[in-house]
Write a protein that holds these residues in place. Structure first.
Motif, mmCIF file in Angstrom:
data_model
loop_
_atom_site.group_PDB
_atom_site.id
_atom_site.type_symbol
_atom_site.label_atom_id
_atom_site.label_comp_id
_atom_site.label_asym_id
_atom_site.label_seq_id
_atom_site.Cartn_x
_atom_site.Cartn_y
_atom_site.Cartn_z
ATOM 1 N N UNK A 108 58.858 35.334 77.632
ATOM 2 C CA UNK A 108 59.542 35.068 78.991
ATOM 3 C C UNK A 108 60.856 35.669 79.085
ATOM 4 N N UNK A 109 61.348 36.051 80.377
ATOM 5 C CA UNK A 109 62.422 36.686 80.510
ATOM 6 C C UNK A 109 63.526 35.827 80.709
ATOM 7 N N UNK A 110 64.889 35.859 80.451
ATOM 8 C CA UNK A 110 65.714 34.991 80.828
ATOM 9 C C UNK A 110 67.000 35.798 80.698
ATOM 10 N N UNK A 111 67.868 35.248 81.436
ATOM 11 C CA UNK A 111 69.431 35.498 81.973
ATOM 12 C C UNK A 111 70.116 34.915 80.809
ATOM 13 N N UNK A 112 70.669 35.486 80.030
ATOM 14 C CA UNK A 112 71.367 35.125 78.790
ATOM 15 C C UNK A 112 72.920 35.333 79.113
ATOM 16 N N UNK A 113 73.905 34.384 79.075
ATOM 17 C CA UNK A 113 75.060 34.480 79.313
ATOM 18 C C UNK A 113 75.917 33.909 78.518
ATOM 19 N N UNK A 114 77.113 34.040 77.517
ATOM 20 C CA UNK A 114 77.969 33.395 76.863
ATOM 21 C C UNK A 114 79.216 32.998 77.911
ATOM 22 N N UNK A 115 79.188 31.435 77.634
ATOM 23 C CA UNK A 115 80.377 30.967 78.013
ATOM 24 C C UNK A 115 81.586 31.255 77.390
ATOM 25 N N UNK A 166 79.001 39.771 77.835
ATOM 26 C CA UNK A 166 78.380 40.299 78.866
ATOM 27 C C UNK A 166 77.225 39.775 79.007
ATOM 28 N N UNK A 167 76.738 39.457 80.217
ATOM 29 C CA UNK A 167 75.222 38.878 80.689
ATOM 30 C C UNK A 167 74.222 39.938 80.395
ATOM 31 N N UNK A 168 73.120 39.443 80.099
ATOM 32 C CA UNK A 168 71.961 40.193 79.982
ATOM 33 C C UNK A 168 70.688 39.667 80.045
ATOM 34 N N UNK A 186 68.368 30.875 65.192
ATOM 35 C CA UNK A 186 68.817 31.665 64.350
ATOM 36 C C UNK A 186 69.737 33.002 64.886
ATOM 37 N N UNK A 187 70.883 32.909 65.005
ATOM 38 C CA UNK A 187 71.882 34.048 65.829
ATOM 39 C C UNK A 187 71.308 35.370 65.037
ATOM 40 N N UNK A 188 71.230 35.249 63.762
ATOM 41 C CA UNK A 188 71.095 36.766 62.863
ATOM 42 C C UNK A 188 69.610 37.247 63.362
ATOM 43 N N UNK A 189 68.781 36.281 63.659
ATOM 44 C CA UNK A 189 67.320 36.832 63.970
ATOM 45 C C UNK A 189 67.223 37.270 65.153
ATOM 46 N N UNK A 190 68.095 36.760 66.227
ATOM 47 C CA UNK A 190 68.100 37.237 67.579
ATOM 48 C C UNK A 190 69.192 38.156 67.935
ATOM 49 N N UNK A 191 69.209 39.351 67.818
ATOM 50 C CA UNK A 191 70.420 40.249 68.279
ATOM 51 C C UNK A 191 71.024 40.219 69.366
ATOM 52 N N UNK A 192 70.124 39.844 70.522
ATOM 53 C CA UNK A 192 70.803 39.684 71.694
ATOM 54 C C UNK A 192 71.777 38.576 72.012
ATOM 55 N N UNK A 193 71.465 37.368 71.089
ATOM 56 C CA UNK A 193 72.586 36.504 70.974
ATOM 57 C C UNK A 193 73.751 36.646 70.356
ATOM 58 N N UNK A 194 73.570 37.345 69.445
ATOM 59 C CA UNK A 194 74.835 37.937 68.781
ATOM 60 C C UNK A 194 75.580 39.041 69.695
ATOM 61 N N UNK A 195 74.753 39.527 70.415
ATOM 62 C CA UNK A 195 75.436 40.599 71.357
ATOM 63 C C UNK A 195 76.123 40.270 72.635
ATOM 64 N N UNK A 196 75.485 39.173 72.819
ATOM 65 C CA UNK A 196 76.103 37.988 74.074
ATOM 66 C C UNK A 196 77.336 37.613 73.734
ATOM 67 N N UNK A 197 77.342 37.025 72.471
ATOM 68 C CA UNK A 197 78.542 36.189 72.005
ATOM 69 C C UNK A 197 79.531 37.363 71.746
ATOM 70 N N UNK A 198 79.379 38.428 71.205
ATOM 71 C CA UNK A 198 80.317 39.434 70.895
ATOM 72 C C UNK A 198 81.123 40.098 72.228
#
Length: 594
Positions: free
Chosen positions: A269-276, A254-256, A239-251
């Motif tokens: 666990x740590x992840x490198x999240x990046x939006x294609x 920027x990788x984070x 759920x994107x709304x419950x995971x602000x990092x996902x919404x931020x990456x999509x908007x």
């Protein structure tokens, strides 16, 4: 003439590697630097002096041998460190860098200046002089697990703080990944190849990918790479709304680095999240596992991950576009096939009555009729065929008007009993000729049932539905019935636009339609079975025209059949003009007896 040059500069330089070692060995303590050492291009220590050498727990007299033999003091990212040495020895340009070194069970962050030792003129540099200092705030004196502290291949591939552009190794890594995913235009293969390639090349514990559609509230993991000991997450929704990092990456695109609880009751666990992305529009999310010690993204890491996201996003966009074009092509081919089949059927339907008309009229013109009665019969047959031909042409013109949006209907009150009476007069002779029963059932009311619609079009719809029912029925019969669907008033002030609907039902005991083919009945230019159409005749436009006409009058058309050989039922609704007065039970019984 021979000219001999006597260059005295060579005497100013050391003659061999041993002289370099001797000259620098005594010089190190006098350089006023906390840490000073020399190395060759392979990273082997030649001399070493450090004010905090006690931290290494090594004998001072044999410290160089211990460093080389036991690797007691080595860079954490040894690959990148050696690349830097090779670059400095090639370009002869000093570099300043911050990097981590490990010794036994400790980690040290050092600030270093690496300078090439100039060789004899005409020879390649082979030795560097390194001066640096320990960053006290970064000293990690507690014991650590070497396996847990060892950086993953992802971190080794990304870390390069002193180089502004992507390194050659990282570029090769990027090229390998993008080359693999661009070998196909199949989206499902691209998803899985991406995570497999990243997971295998970077030796990740887990890599997941989620496609994204703009405006979606959730994303689903549709491809995953993970080590065998880990539980799979394939098919899980986020759920994107419950995971602000996902919404931020999509908007922001920027990788984070983020922390996620992968399994219930487990540590994050740590992840490198990046939006294609493609043309600055996000179309997916990729998450790559990191070791828990990884903290910040460097400029080089950002550049590499952005480039990877762009390449992957472009591949996804191209594959998506290809899939859409392929679907459109298949639909166009199917539409072209259906239209060709439709035109073939229509031309046959037109030629059949036309040839009949021409034949009968030719017999009359050539005097082939034996008497006036036979001549009258020929004329009557030609007249019937002309009416049939007119109906076919009307169907074609009607569908053309409907498709062009030029079908206009004038609705007015229509008496349902008159409509049913005309339908019976037109269709009963046809039913009797085929030895089929035809039943008409009307709801019992004290006054007339009046609907709001266009009389000619309602008659056209009913004749079409009943004609189809008779045509596809070999035994049994057809039943035409009507039911009242009265709207319930929600309050005194609530006045519905219409008092209700009349539901007309045409049921037969004919050949029926299989469940998997019923969706084709209302498709334009589509017949359930071309062989049936040729056998029974017709253009295949009847149901489509009926549906469009009924919808234009505010109603709906539905088809029901339990399968082949089980008959079929077509229903349509039309708005009531006024609510009729229903009979009481006793009145209904008297009415039914009459």
């Amino acid at each position: 003439m021979t000219i001999t040059a006597n260059n005295q500069l060579s005497n100013l330089f050391s003659q061999n590697q041993e002289s370099i070692n001797r000259s620098t060995d005594g010089l190190l303590p006098t350089l006023a630097s906390e840490l000073v050492y020399t190395q060759d291009g392979t990273g082997r220590y030649l001399t070493f002096d450090w004010q905090h050498s006690e931290l290494l727990d090594l004998e001072t007299e044999k410290i160089v041998d211990a460093l080389n033999e036991n690797e007691a003091f080595t860079p954490v990212d040894k690959v990148t460190y050696l690349e830097r040495l090779h670059r400095i020895l090639t370009t002869l340009v000093p570099e300043r860098v911050q990097c981590w070194f490990k010794s036994s069970q400790q980690l040290f962050e050092l600030e270093l200046t690496i300078t090439p030792i100039m060789p004899r003129l005409g020879l390649a540099a082979t030795t560097v002089l390194v001066m640096g200092r320990l960053l006290p705030s970064q000293v990690n004196s507690k014991e650590v697990n070497q396996e847990a502290k060892k950086p993953s291949q992802l971190e080794l591939a990304l870390r390069s703080r002193s180089v502004p552009q992507v390194s050659v190794q990282n570029q090769k890594l990027l090229n390998k990944i993008t080359r693999n995913i661009r070998r196909t235009l199949d989206l499902d293969i691209i998803w899985q190849q991406t995570v497999d390639c990243l997971g295998n090349i970077l030796n990740l514990e887990r890599c997941i990918i989620c496609p994204y559609q703009p405006g979606s509230a959730k994303v689903q993991i549709i491809a995953e790479y993970h080590q065998q000991q880990l539980e799979p997450l394939l098919g899980s929704e986020i759920d994107i709304s419950s995971e602000p990092a996902f919404a931020q990456a999509l908007a922001t695109l920027e990788p984070m680095v983020i922390e996620l609880p992968i399994q219930k009751n487990q540590e994050q666990q740590k992840f490198l999240l990046v939006a294609t992305n493609y043309q600055d529009q996000a179309n997916g999310l990729v998450a790559l596992s990191l070791s828990n010690e990884y903290q910040l993204l460097t400029e080089t890491e950002l550049e590499l991950t952005k480039e990877l996201a762009d390449q992957l996003g472009t591949a996804i966009a191209h594959a998506t576009l290809y899939k859409e074009l392929e679907d459109a092509r298949q639909k166009a081919e199917e539409a072209s096939r259906l239209k060709s089949e439709f035109l073939a059927n229509v031309s046959h339907e037109i030629r059949t009555p036309l040839n009949g008309m021409i034949g009968f009229l030719k017999l009359i013109l050539e005097g082939m009729a034996d008497d006036p009665e036979e001549q009258h019969q020929f004329v009557s047959e030609a007249h019937q065929l002309s009416i049939h031909l007119l109906n076919i042409l009307n169907d074609i013109l009607d569908i053309a008007k409907i498709e062009a949006g030029k079908m206009e209907l004038d609705c007015s009150p229509v008496k349902l009993n008159e409509l049913f009476g005309d339908v019976e007069n037109f269709t009963r002779p046809q039913a009797e000729m085929r030895n089929l029963s035809l039943q008409m059932q009307m709801p019992v009311t004290s006054d007339e049932i009046i609907v709001q619609g266009n009389y000619q079009r309602l008659l056209q719809v009913m004749l079409n539905l009943v004609g189809n029912a008779l045509k596809f029925t070999h035994e049994g019969g057809v039943t035409i019935s009507a039911d009242l669907v009265i709207k319930k008033s929600k309050g005194k002030s609530s006045k519905p636009s219409t008092p209700g609907m009349v539901k007309v039902r045409v049921a037969d005991t004919g050949i029926g339609v299989s469940l998997d083919k019923q969706d084709k009945l209302f498709q334009l230019f589509s017949q359930v079975d071309g062989s049936r159409t040729r056998h029974y005749g017709g253009t295949g436009l009847g149901l489509t025209i009926s549906q469009r006409l009924i919808e234009a009058m505010g109603g709906e058309v539905h088809f029901y059949s339990l399968g082949e050989g089980l008959g079929s039922t077509v229903t349509f609704t039309v708005p009531l003009y006024q609510q009729p007065v229903l009979c009481s039970p006793s009145e209904c019984e008297i009415e039914s007896q009459n």
